[in-house]
Scaffold this active site. Structure first.
Site, PDB file in Angstrom:
ATOM      1  N   CYS A  22      -8.150  -1.609   1.879  1.00  0.00           N
ATOM      2  CA  CYS A  22      -6.919  -2.403   1.767  1.00  0.00           C
ATOM      3  C   CYS A  22      -6.191  -2.169   0.450  1.00  0.00           C
ATOM      4  O   CYS A  22      -5.053  -2.594   0.267  1.00  0.00           O
ATOM      5  CB  CYS A  22      -7.213  -3.892   1.939  1.00  0.00           C
ATOM      6  SG  CYS A  22      -7.819  -4.278   3.589  1.00  0.00           S
ATOM      7  N   HIS A  67      10.574  -3.255   7.527  1.00  0.00           N
ATOM      8  CA  HIS A  67      10.728  -1.959   6.856  1.00  0.00           C
ATOM      9  C   HIS A  67      10.817  -2.108   5.343  1.00  0.00           C
ATOM     10  O   HIS A  67      11.565  -1.385   4.671  1.00  0.00           O
ATOM     11  CB  HIS A  67      11.906  -1.173   7.432  1.00  0.00           C
ATOM     12  CG  HIS A  67      11.584  -0.595   8.777  1.00  0.00           C
ATOM     13  ND1 HIS A  67      11.514  -1.364   9.919  1.00  0.00           N
ATOM     14  CD2 HIS A  67      11.261   0.660   9.157  1.00  0.00           C
ATOM     15  CE1 HIS A  67      11.181  -0.607  10.929  1.00  0.00           C
ATOM     16  NE2 HIS A  67      11.009   0.627  10.510  1.00  0.00           N
ATOM     17  N   GLU A 129      -1.743  -9.108  11.376  1.00  0.00           N
ATOM     18  CA  GLU A 129      -1.603  -7.737  10.878  1.00  0.00           C
ATOM     19  C   GLU A 129      -2.006  -6.745  11.957  1.00  0.00           C
ATOM     20  O   GLU A 129      -1.498  -5.632  12.009  1.00  0.00           O
ATOM     21  CB  GLU A 129      -2.508  -7.514   9.659  1.00  0.00           C
ATOM     22  CG  GLU A 129      -2.065  -8.243   8.416  1.00  0.00           C
ATOM     23  CD  GLU A 129      -2.922  -7.887   7.205  1.00  0.00           C
ATOM     24  OE1 GLU A 129      -3.963  -7.223   7.353  1.00  0.00           O
ATOM     25  OE2 GLU A 129      -2.532  -8.292   6.098  1.00  0.00           O
TER      26      GLU A 129
HETATM   27 ZN   LIG Z   1      -3.185  -4.248   5.516  1.00  0.00          ZN
END
Ligand SMILES: [Zn+2]
Length: 142
Positions: A22, A67, A129
Site C-alpha cells: 500500500c 481521476h 476500494e
Molecule cells: Zn489502495
C-alpha cells in the site's frame, strides 16, 4: 424513508509509511454508496430526486476526487506530482490523515452532510476500494 445511491470514481493513492504494497502509488476504482433519509416523501413520492442527489455528490466528492491522486498532506509525492501535472494542480488532493478508505469515508461524510438540502439527513456513507474491502460510517440510531 431512506434513499440509497451508488457512484464510482477512479483515483490513485498510497499510504506513505505502510510496511507493505500500500506504500506504492496505485489506483482503485472506488465505489461510493450513500443513504439519505427524509421524514416524509415529497409531493412526487420521493425522498429527493436522484438527479438532485447526484448533483450534490458530484459537487461534494466526485468532481474533487475522480481521476485525482489522493495523498497525505506530508507525502513528498504531493509537490512532485503537482510539479509534473502543473496544468491541473487540483488533481492532487491532500488529506490531514492517510488517504485510507476510512479517512476518505469520513471526509466524504463531512462534505456530503454540508451540501445536502434542508430536510434531508445523511444516514450512511460507504467507500469500497475493492469489491471486498471498504469502510462505512452510519448515523447513530435516533
Ligand atoms: Zn489502495
Amino acid at each position: 424513508m431512506d434513499l440509497t445511491t451508488a457512484y464510482v470514481f477512479d483515483a490513485a493513492h498510497r499510504i506513505v509509511g505502510h510496511p507493505g504494497k500500500c506504500a506504492w502509488l496505485h489506483g482503485h476504482t472506488y465505489h461510493l454508496e450513500l443513504t439519505v433519509s427524509a421524514p416524509s416523501l415529497n409531493p412526487l413520492g420521493m425522498v429527493m430526486d436522484f438527479d438532485d442527489l447526484r448533483d450534490v455528490v458530484k459537487k461534494a466528492v466526485l468532481d474533487l476526487w475522480d481521476h485525482a491522486t489522493l495523498l497525505a498532506a506530508h507525502d513528498p509525492l504531493g509537490p512532485a506530482i503537482r510539479a509534473v501535472q502543473h496544468q491541473a494542480p487540483d488533481r492532487v488532493v491532500l488529506f490531514e490523515g492517510q488517504p485510507t478508505a476510512e479517512v476518505l469515508t469520513r471526509e466524504a461524510w463531512t462534505r456530503l452532510e454540508r451540501q445536502l438540502p434542508a430536510g434531508i439527513t445523511l444516514e450512511r456513507v460507504a467507500i469500497r476500494e475493492t469489491p471486498s474491502c471498504g469502510s462505512a460510517i452510519s448515523r447513530p440510531p435516533r
